[in-house]
Scaffold this active site. Structure first.
Site, mmCIF file in Angstrom:
data_model
loop_
_atom_site.group_PDB
_atom_site.id
_atom_site.type_symbol
_atom_site.label_atom_id
_atom_site.label_comp_id
_atom_site.label_asym_id
_atom_site.label_seq_id
_atom_site.Cartn_x
_atom_site.Cartn_y
_atom_site.Cartn_z
ATOM 1 N N ARG A 1 -12.631 -9.206 -0.435
ATOM 2 C CA ARG A 1 -11.209 -8.883 -0.568
ATOM 3 C C ARG A 1 -10.493 -8.929 0.782
ATOM 4 O O ARG A 1 -9.261 -8.975 0.827
ATOM 5 C CB ARG A 1 -11.045 -7.502 -1.205
ATOM 6 C CG ARG A 1 -11.724 -6.390 -0.414
ATOM 7 C CD ARG A 1 -11.593 -5.032 -1.104
ATOM 8 N NE ARG A 1 -12.395 -4.043 -0.398
ATOM 9 C CZ ARG A 1 -13.678 -3.824 -0.611
ATOM 10 N NH1 ARG A 1 -14.293 -4.530 -1.545
ATOM 11 N NH2 ARG A 1 -14.342 -2.900 0.070
ATOM 12 N N ASN A 2 -11.230 -8.870 1.876
ATOM 13 C CA ASN A 2 -10.649 -8.901 3.217
ATOM 14 C C ASN A 2 -10.864 -10.247 3.906
ATOM 15 O O ASN A 2 -10.815 -10.325 5.132
ATOM 16 C CB ASN A 2 -11.223 -7.772 4.073
ATOM 17 C CG ASN A 2 -10.597 -6.436 3.750
ATOM 18 O OD1 ASN A 2 -9.445 -6.378 3.350
ATOM 19 N ND2 ASN A 2 -11.350 -5.363 3.899
ATOM 20 N N GLY B 1 0.826 -1.199 0.000
ATOM 21 C CA GLY B 1 0.000 0.000 0.000
ATOM 22 C C GLY B 1 0.855 1.241 0.000
ATOM 23 O O GLY B 1 2.041 1.215 -0.329
ATOM 24 N N ASP C 1 -15.042 -2.848 7.336
ATOM 25 C CA ASP C 1 -14.661 -3.023 5.923
ATOM 26 C C ASP C 1 -14.758 -4.489 5.550
ATOM 27 O O ASP C 1 -13.847 -5.058 4.962
ATOM 28 C CB ASP C 1 -13.253 -2.483 5.684
ATOM 29 C CG ASP C 1 -12.924 -2.367 4.186
ATOM 30 O OD1 ASP C 1 -13.863 -2.502 3.368
ATOM 31 O OD2 ASP C 1 -11.754 -2.150 3.834
ATOM 32 N N PHE D 1 -3.877 -19.409 -0.051
ATOM 33 C CA PHE D 1 -4.716 -19.215 -1.235
ATOM 34 C C PHE D 1 -5.079 -17.758 -1.485
ATOM 35 O O PHE D 1 -5.887 -17.454 -2.350
ATOM 36 C CB PHE D 1 -5.998 -20.048 -1.121
ATOM 37 C CG PHE D 1 -5.749 -21.536 -1.178
ATOM 38 C CD1 PHE D 1 -4.960 -22.085 -2.174
ATOM 39 C CD2 PHE D 1 -6.283 -22.376 -0.220
ATOM 40 C CE1 PHE D 1 -4.724 -23.442 -2.222
ATOM 41 C CE2 PHE D 1 -6.044 -23.742 -0.256
ATOM 42 C CZ PHE D 1 -5.254 -24.278 -1.264
ATOM 43 N N TYR E 1 0.017 -17.191 7.755
ATOM 44 C CA TYR E 1 0.162 -17.109 6.305
ATOM 45 C C TYR E 1 -0.976 -17.901 5.657
ATOM 46 O O TYR E 1 -1.202 -19.064 6.001
ATOM 47 C CB TYR E 1 1.510 -17.677 5.892
ATOM 48 C CG TYR E 1 1.673 -17.859 4.397
ATOM 49 C CD1 TYR E 1 1.877 -16.764 3.565
ATOM 50 C CD2 TYR E 1 1.622 -19.128 3.826
ATOM 51 C CE1 TYR E 1 2.035 -16.933 2.204
ATOM 52 C CE2 TYR E 1 1.775 -19.306 2.467
ATOM 53 C CZ TYR E 1 1.985 -18.198 1.653
ATOM 54 O OH TYR E 1 2.129 -18.354 0.305
#
Length: 976
Positions: free
Chosen positions: A781-782, A589, A777, A666, A663
């Protein structure tokens, strides 16, 4: 005529064949002809109870005899015209029936005698002229006009001896007299005359005309009278008033007819003789016709006494140049109607003249009064007052009018005793400046090398009245300098006047400091501008903020958030920096990034673990550093759960802050769904896959919203059970893990997987809610996926550049995921557990659309915000079961209180997922220890799933309670 022989034969046949389902009528055949006034019988054979019908109506006047057995006999004595028609025998249980048409032959009346000769039909309908023949031998039945004129061109009809003449799509021009004509025994026969009248049908609901404005004002004790009229092409119309609850008015109706064109007018008048405050409210007039209902409201406001309220007024202080015109306007609401409007100037009432034009306008209870002042003079400056009176109230509005006059130099003198003097007047009060130059009799202010004299100047305001001209005097001492020419310049409101003074001796003024001063000021201005630009650029940079918020207390709709910087940090989370080996960047980012790393000795000296490390970039500021530390504290506060990305450790001393987390091999759920589209198998709940989604293509703009793709896709087509099971063997190595991940990533995707993802995210969000944590949020995507397709909730935070992510829209001074936000978050900036539930509903839509963007094809603009306010909701995605769409829709309830909690959502989804999926999840959860503690190592029965677990007890508090193991000795189960 009797038919006993025939009936006996038929009865024998029915007895021999008793299995027929429909009733049988004898005599057989479609029709029967009997002479006038003769007797006839009809026999109905059936296995159940039957009823006779004549012309589709129950028989009431004719004798009906029920006999033993399976036969019902209908006997008719002295058959007359009324007995002509179709007779039906209908079984009561099954509804099956048989029919026969009976002609009652009347030699004197070829058409059945009737008393109905006036036929009224609605325009556009099909109508029947009932000219029924009494003799089946009649031929060439047709329709003719009574006067012999040809039929209308558009008239279409069908003729039948048994039903008459059917006229299709009746129109107004079909009106008139008609007769049925046929041929019987080579002779022409005619029926009686039928008069067809066509009733017009409206093409729309009726219009409404109100007899008063839609807003009515009254004071207590006055009479209320409301009038409402409507019209229609026919008389089938009604008009009525609806009053507020508890109000009982009287309503009077009247009607009249307009002839050209024919129009029926109805009027309803509502009355209340003396109104009270309780009679205020919304009154509605409704008009009804065949096409629908029209309504118009009338708002009735009742006041204790009259009033006058100013609603709009021009600027109360006005400035205008002399000779120009000016309008002063006041707009007000008043009731009752004001009886006095007046304008005055300095206390003197103005009359309507060519210099003072007064106009008034009325619209309902709104009144406007305007005073136009024509070609104003300076002497007309002052205070203008508007006054308005009615029965109960009085208001006044004042305006200050300033007439701008050009400045004038009214006197000047000198030089006398080493001084020059200049006096100017005007409105506004002028300013005086002095200029000098070495050219005689020249305007110094127009020269490039002119110099303004600012020293030895004394300026005094002589007069400064509130209205009219002001005067100013300026004196300049010239004893210290010698000039050729002095110029006195008076300026006001952009107007300039001047006068010149000639001086005997000429001394050029010293100009040493002028260039230095100009250069210094210019440099200072440039430095200030550069500083402003740099500050603005810094303020525009996106600030990293942790999205997860922990609630300290709830007071009604107000949430009190815990300051994450105040949370404690346990240094037992510390992990040596030198035991981390960094690999590739997983996400990046504006201020930070997430890097894949290998941790040595995380739980035991000889263990190796793949982890994800979140860190700041060198460009990060103090606020971003503080925010990353806050995220670390929040993760340590929350504790561990199988469906969130758990904290494994941290490095906070001896270098930049590093946050070590699990970690997830996928990557994020959004891109996982998009990669697996071509391998998706649609299944109904509880069934194996039967439909492969080969039509869907990957979206061309798949965004890398989080982790990049870790492994290549490998096509695998297995059953829903085998596809989820992990490979089991006697040993387990890193190459085995990589091979297993490659195989699992390539496996097909089915509806049970989508339900599993939905269930796991709901469990994770239920956990966060139990910790008083709001996500803010929540989106695909999160959500990250790890081995076994375990879904984990995360917050990418600094690891995503929202300035380049189209999912984040600029709103105010922030970038927000608008399409995932609830209405209260968009419009009121309110974030609650209920707003997370709304976002979860959008996430479900993403899952069951296989990664499509929500609100497809709709940009986030003013139209989008309007549709959300008006209650627009997305339709069910293509692969969503109806039960899951019901959950989505409940998450999108406009009332946050009515949205289900995450615990309720978990219960609902548990009813949809299979028992095997529940067992797998419970197996994972049961193997997730609730608190840190020692664990015996058994290398033959357990193996590691990336960084989701370890082989032995770890020193880190969270890691020790975050290990997940698969028992090789247990039966193989699909991995959620």
């Amino acid at each position: 005529m009797e038919y006993h022989c025939v009936l006996f034969t038929v009865l024998l046949q029915l007895i021999i064949q008793p299995g027929r389902s429909r009733p049988t009528i004898t005599p057989e055949g479609p029709r029967l002809t009997v002479p006038l006034y003769s007797n006839f019988s009809l026999h109905c054979q059936s296995n159940s109870t039957v009823r006779w019908q004549h012309e589709n109506r129950p028989m009431r006047t004719l004798k009906e005899e029920q006999r033993q057995g399976q036969q019902t006999i209908l006997k008719v004595n002295r058959a007359g015209p009324q007995h002509l028609g179709k007779y039906s025998c209908r079984e009561e249980k099954t509804g099956e029936k048989s029919s026969i048409y009976v002609y009652v032959k009347d030699p004197e009346n070829p058409f059945r005698r009737t008393i109905v000769f006036d036929i009224v039909a609605a325009e556009g309908d099909t109508t029947v002229i009932p000219c029924l023949a009494t003799d089946p031998d009649m031929k060439n039945l047709n329709l003719q006009k009574c006067d012999g004129q040809p039929l209308p061109n558009s008239l279409r009809y069908s003729a039948s001896l048994e039903t008459g003449v059917s006229v299709e799509k009746v129109r107004k021009e079909f009106e008139g007299c008609y007769v049925c004509v046929g041929t019987l025994d080579a002779a022409t026969v005619k029926s009686g005359r039928y008069q067809l009248t066509v009733r017009l049908v409206p093409d729309a609901p009726p219009p409404i005309t109100l007899g008063q404005p839609q807003r009515v004002l009254l004071t207590q004790g006055e009479k209320l009278s409301l009038s409402c009229s409507t019209s229609n092409v026919n008389s089938d119309i009604a008009v009525k008033w609806k009053a507020p609850n508890g109000v009982n008015p009287s309503v009077h109706q009247n009607s009249h007819l307009l002839t050209e064109p024919i129009t029926h007018v109805r009027t309803a008048i509502l009355s209340l003789s003396s109104v009270t405050m309780q009679d205020a409210g919304n009154y509605s007039c409704e008009a009804i016709n065949e096409k629908g209902t029209t309504a118009k409201p009338v708002w009735v406001n009742i006041y204790e006494k009259g009033f006058i309220n100013i609603t709009s007024v021009d600027n109360s202080t006005r400035r205008v140049r002399a000779g120009e015109s000016l309008s002063l306007r006041v707009v007000m609401n008043a009731y009752p109607k004001p009886h006095t409007f007046s304008w005055s100037y300095s206390g003197v009432k103005l009359t309507n003249t060519t210099d003072h034009v007064i106009t008034s306008r009325t619209h309902g209870n709104s009144y406007t009064s305007e005073l136009k002042l024509v070609r104003l003079k300076v002497s007309e400056s002052g205070i203008y007052t508007f006054s308005c009176l009615n029965r109960d109230a009085t208001i006044r509005q004042t305006f200050e009018v300033h007439v701008i006059s050009k400045p004038q130099i009214v006197s000047y003198e000198g030089p006398i005793d080493g001084q020059v003097r200049c006096v100017a007047e005007g409105y506004p009060t002028p300013q005086i400046k002095w200029y000098y130059c070495d050219l005689p009799h020249s305007r110094c202010s127009n020269l490039l090398n002119a110099t303004q004299e600012e020293e030895d100047v004394v300026t005094v305001t002589m007069t400064n009245p509130p209205f009219g001209k002001g005067a100013v005097e300026s004196r300049l001492n010239i004893t210290k300098n010698n000039y050729a020419t002095l110029e006195c310049v008076a300026s006001a409101n952009g107007e300039i006047v001047y006068t010149l003074f000639s001086i005997s001796e000429n001394t050029v003024p010293h100009e040493l400091f002028t260039p230095l001063l100009i250069g210094f000021v210019a440099a200072a201005v440039i430095l200030v501008l550069i500083l402003i630009v740099l500050t603005y650029k810094y303020m525009q940079k996106p600030k990293y903020q942790i999205q997860w918020k922990v609630i300290e207390g709830i007071h009604g709709n107000n949430y009190v958030y815990i300051d994450p910087t105040q949370l404690p940090y346990d240094h037992q989370w510390e992990f040596p920096r030198d035991k981390l080996r960094f690999g590739k960047t997983l996400g990046s980012g504006a201020f930070g990034k997430v890097v894949e790393a290998t941790a040595y000795g995380m739980s035991k000296a000889d263990t190796v673990m793949t982890v994800a490390v979140k860190m700041l970039k060198p460009s990060a500021h103090a606020t971003e550093k503080e925010a990353l530390m806050s995220e670390l504290k929040v993760l340590s506060y929350l504790g561990n759960h199988i469906n969130i990305v758990n904290l494994l450790g941290a490095c906070t001393v001896g270098g930049p802050t590093l946050v070590i987390t699990e970690y997830c091999c996928f990557g994020d759920l959004l891109n996982f769904l998009r990669r697996r589209r071509v391998y998706f198998y649609y299944t109904t709940l509880g069934e194996d896959a039967y439909y492969r989604n080969v039509m869907m293509q990957s979206e061309p703009n798949d965004s890398r919203n989080g982790y990049m793709t870790m492994k290549p896709s490998v096509l695998g087509i297995l059953s829903s059970e085998n596809r989820r099971s992990l490979n089991k063997g006697d040993s387990y190595s890193d190459s085995d893990a990589v091979s297993e991940i490659l195989q699992e990533d390539g496996l097909t995707l089915d509806t049970e997987d989508l339900l599993s993802f939905s269930y796991q995210v709901a469990k994770g969000m239920d956990f966060l809610a139990s910790k008083n944590c709001i996500h803010r949020d929540l989106a695909a995507r999160n959500i990250l996926l790890t081995q076994g397709r375990v879904a984990k909730i995360c917050d990418f935070g600094l690891a995503r550049d929202i300035t380049t992510d189209s999912n984040y829209v600029v709103k105010g001074n922030a970038r927000l995921p608008v399409k995932w936000m609830s209405p209260e978050s968009i419009f009121e900036c309110v974030y609650t557990f209920e707003s997370d539930v709304w976002s979860y509903g959008i996430l479900l839509w993403e899952i069951f659309s296989l990664g499509s963007s929500p609100y497809p094809g709709m940009p986030v603009d003013s139209k989008f915000y309007k549709m959300i306010k008006e209650g627009y909701r997305m339709e069910s995605p293509e692969f969503s079961p109806s039960e899951m769409y019901d959950i989505m829709h409940s998450c999108w309830d406009a009332d946050p209180v009515k949205r289900p909690s995450f615990s309720k959502i978990v219960e609902k989804i548990e009813q949809q997922i299979s028992d095997s999926t529940k067992h797998i999840y419970l197996n994972f959860s049961s193997r997730l220890p609730a608190a840190p503690g020692p664990r015996e190592e058994s290398s033959s029965h357990v193996h590691r799933l990336n960084s989701v677990g370890s082989h032995s007890t770890a020193t880190q508090p969270l890691l020790s309670s975050n290990d997940v193991f698969l028992d090789r000795s247990s039966p193989s189960h699909p991995v959620v």
